[in-house]
Design a protein around this motif. Structure first.
Motif, PDB file in Angstrom:
ATOM      1  N   GLU A 300      31.504  -1.147 -55.188  1.00  0.00           N
ATOM      2  CA  GLU A 300      30.831  -2.344 -55.700  1.00  0.00           C
ATOM      3  C   GLU A 300      29.837  -2.898 -54.675  1.00  0.00           C
ATOM      4  OE1 GLU A 300      32.310  -6.833 -56.166  1.00  0.00           O
ATOM      5  OE2 GLU A 300      33.296  -5.471 -57.571  1.00  0.00           O
ATOM      6  N   ILE A 301      30.257  -2.977 -53.412  1.00  0.00           N
ATOM      7  CA  ILE A 301      29.380  -3.502 -52.365  1.00  0.00           C
ATOM      8  C   ILE A 301      28.201  -2.565 -52.133  1.00  0.00           C
ATOM      9  CG2 ILE A 301      29.243  -4.044 -49.896  1.00  0.00           C
ATOM     10  CD1 ILE A 301      32.210  -4.935 -50.111  1.00  0.00           C
ATOM     11  N   ALA A 302      28.453  -1.252 -52.152  1.00  0.00           N
ATOM     12  CA  ALA A 302      27.366  -0.287 -51.963  1.00  0.00           C
ATOM     13  C   ALA A 302      26.288  -0.477 -53.020  1.00  0.00           C
ATOM     14  CB  ALA A 302      27.916   1.139 -52.006  1.00  0.00           C
ATOM     15  N   VAL A 303      26.702  -0.688 -54.264  1.00  0.00           N
ATOM     16  CA  VAL A 303      25.731  -0.885 -55.339  1.00  0.00           C
ATOM     17  C   VAL A 303      25.008  -2.218 -55.175  1.00  0.00           C
ATOM     18  CG1 VAL A 303      25.449  -1.158 -57.839  1.00  0.00           C
ATOM     19  CG2 VAL A 303      26.927   0.647 -56.932  1.00  0.00           C
ATOM     20  N   ASP A 304      25.732  -3.248 -54.768  1.00  0.00           N
ATOM     21  CA  ASP A 304      25.072  -4.528 -54.484  1.00  0.00           C
ATOM     22  C   ASP A 304      23.963  -4.349 -53.451  1.00  0.00           C
ATOM     23  OD1 ASP A 304      26.557  -6.027 -56.253  1.00  0.00           O
ATOM     24  OD2 ASP A 304      27.963  -6.784 -54.753  1.00  0.00           O
ATOM     25  N   LEU A 305      24.257  -3.619 -52.396  1.00  0.00           N
ATOM     26  CA  LEU A 305      23.265  -3.398 -51.341  1.00  0.00           C
ATOM     27  C   LEU A 305      22.078  -2.606 -51.873  1.00  0.00           C
ATOM     28  CD1 LEU A 305      25.721  -2.554 -48.413  1.00  0.00           C
ATOM     29  CD2 LEU A 305      24.378  -4.653 -48.663  1.00  0.00           C
TER      30      LEU A 305
END
Length: 350
Positions: A300-305
């Motif tokens: 989820e965080i990777a996609v946010d970034l």
């Protein structure tokens, strides 16, 4: 793809098929896919537009714990409509194998990396090199010593979780006399867990007689625990392990000695085998690290970034850290926790 520098998206090496685990009664690696295999979560437009490939590289794919991390990553990828490749070396001691997988992922043009480094100190420069190429990088499970080498860390505060487990043991057994069976020497994760357990237990009036490594290996834990039982005899009342695989091995040794009514085993991770062991009346309690949530959050965080979200705006961020939490599971609560985990694993095809 999100960058002209990317050569191509990493192809999925094959579907991972994992059978059911048998708790402490069998090796957690029996149903694992060959190391280095990948699991696809689907592909398509990610939230915010664009097709993304996120490569998740765990410390290994030879245990229930890492299968659970993998399931969380796969399911989050399905939810977000992206491709997630999950890789892992042969075992948690195979640092060169993990390094090669990071290098290959970069060379193959992955859009983002989610890495659980099995030796953060040795892998720090490799991770930093990947990050320096503009690849969003999320570290999970074990913190990397160079905070400039990644964007966000998502994982358990292992010291606090260990302290909570130590306090639980001290309250569960007045004047507990315990040995700690820990993971690989030099591992920051297992250092923090061991130190936290020690502080928590001693604060609750217990004593740590010894702390010995078994490298997160069930068979090694059997041998180490047998030696500790022989060394401390009737003085020993508790064995505390810093992983579920070692907890299963420790219980096996305790049961073989015939002292399961005198020595309680406490473990750490909250994986299938540890939960099944509690349900079967073996391991007494477990500090669940929520590995499923860790896999989910990493992706989820990777996609946010990738979508341009600033680190400071990541949900739950504190500095550069997102705490995925922990929970003390007992025999009374193990079945409910286990049932919920099975639903999540089934979504990922496990």
């Amino acid at each position: 793809m999100t960058s002209a520098k990317r050569l191509f998206a990493m192809a999925v090496a094959g579907a991972l098929v994992v059978g059911s685990m048998a708790g402490c009664g069998g090796s957690s690696s029996d149903a694992a896919a060959p190391a280095g295999s990948a699991a696809a979560s689907g592909s398509g437009a990610a939230a915010g537009g664009g097709e993304y490939t996120v490569t998740v590289i765990t410390k290994a794919l030879d245990s229930d714990y890492w299968h659970t991390v993998q399931a969380g990553a796969i399911n989050k990828g399905k939810e977000l409509g992206i491709t997630v490749n999950v890789l892992g070396p042969n075992n948690e001691q195979d640092t060169q194998g993990e390094m090669n997988q990071i290098l290959d992922a970069v060379a193959n043009g992955t859009d983002a990396l989610v890495i659980a480094p099995n030796d953060p100190n040795s892998l720090a420069s490799t991770i930093a090199d990947a990050h320096s190429q503009g690849i969003p990088t999320v570290i999970i499970d074990s913190q990397c010593p160079d905070e400039t080498a990644f964007d966000v860390f998502a994982g358990t505060d292992n010291y606090s979780a260990g302290k909570a487990l130590g306090e639980f043991v001290g309250k569960d057994q007045e004047g507990a006399k315990a040995v700690i069976i820990r993971g690989q020497a030099g591992s920051n994760t297992h250092d923090d867990r061991t130190n936290g357990i020690t502080e928590g237990l001693e604060a609750a009036g217990g004593t740590v007689l010894s702390a010995q490594p078994a490298d997160s290996d069930q068979a090694k834990a059997v041998t180490v625990t047998e030696n500790m039982i022989q060394s401390y005899g009737d003085e020993l009342t508790a064995v505390i392990t810093t992983s579920d695989d070692m907890g299963c091995g420790a219980y096996q040794a305790v049961a073989t000695s015939g002292k399961q009514d005198k020595i309680r085993v406490y473990a750490f991770d909250g994986s299938n085998n540890g939960l099944e062991s509690m349900i079967n009346g073996e391991i007494y309690a477990d500090c669940a690290q929520k590995p499923y949530a860790m896999g989910e959050k990493g992706v989820e965080i990777a996609v946010d970034l990738l979508n341009g979200v600033a680190v400071a705006d990541i949900e739950g961020i504190d500095g550069t850290t997102v705490d995925t939490g922990y929970e003390i599971i007992t025999r009374d609560t193990a079945q409910e926790y286990y049932d919920n985990l099975q639903k999540d694993l089934a979504k990922a095809g496990f």
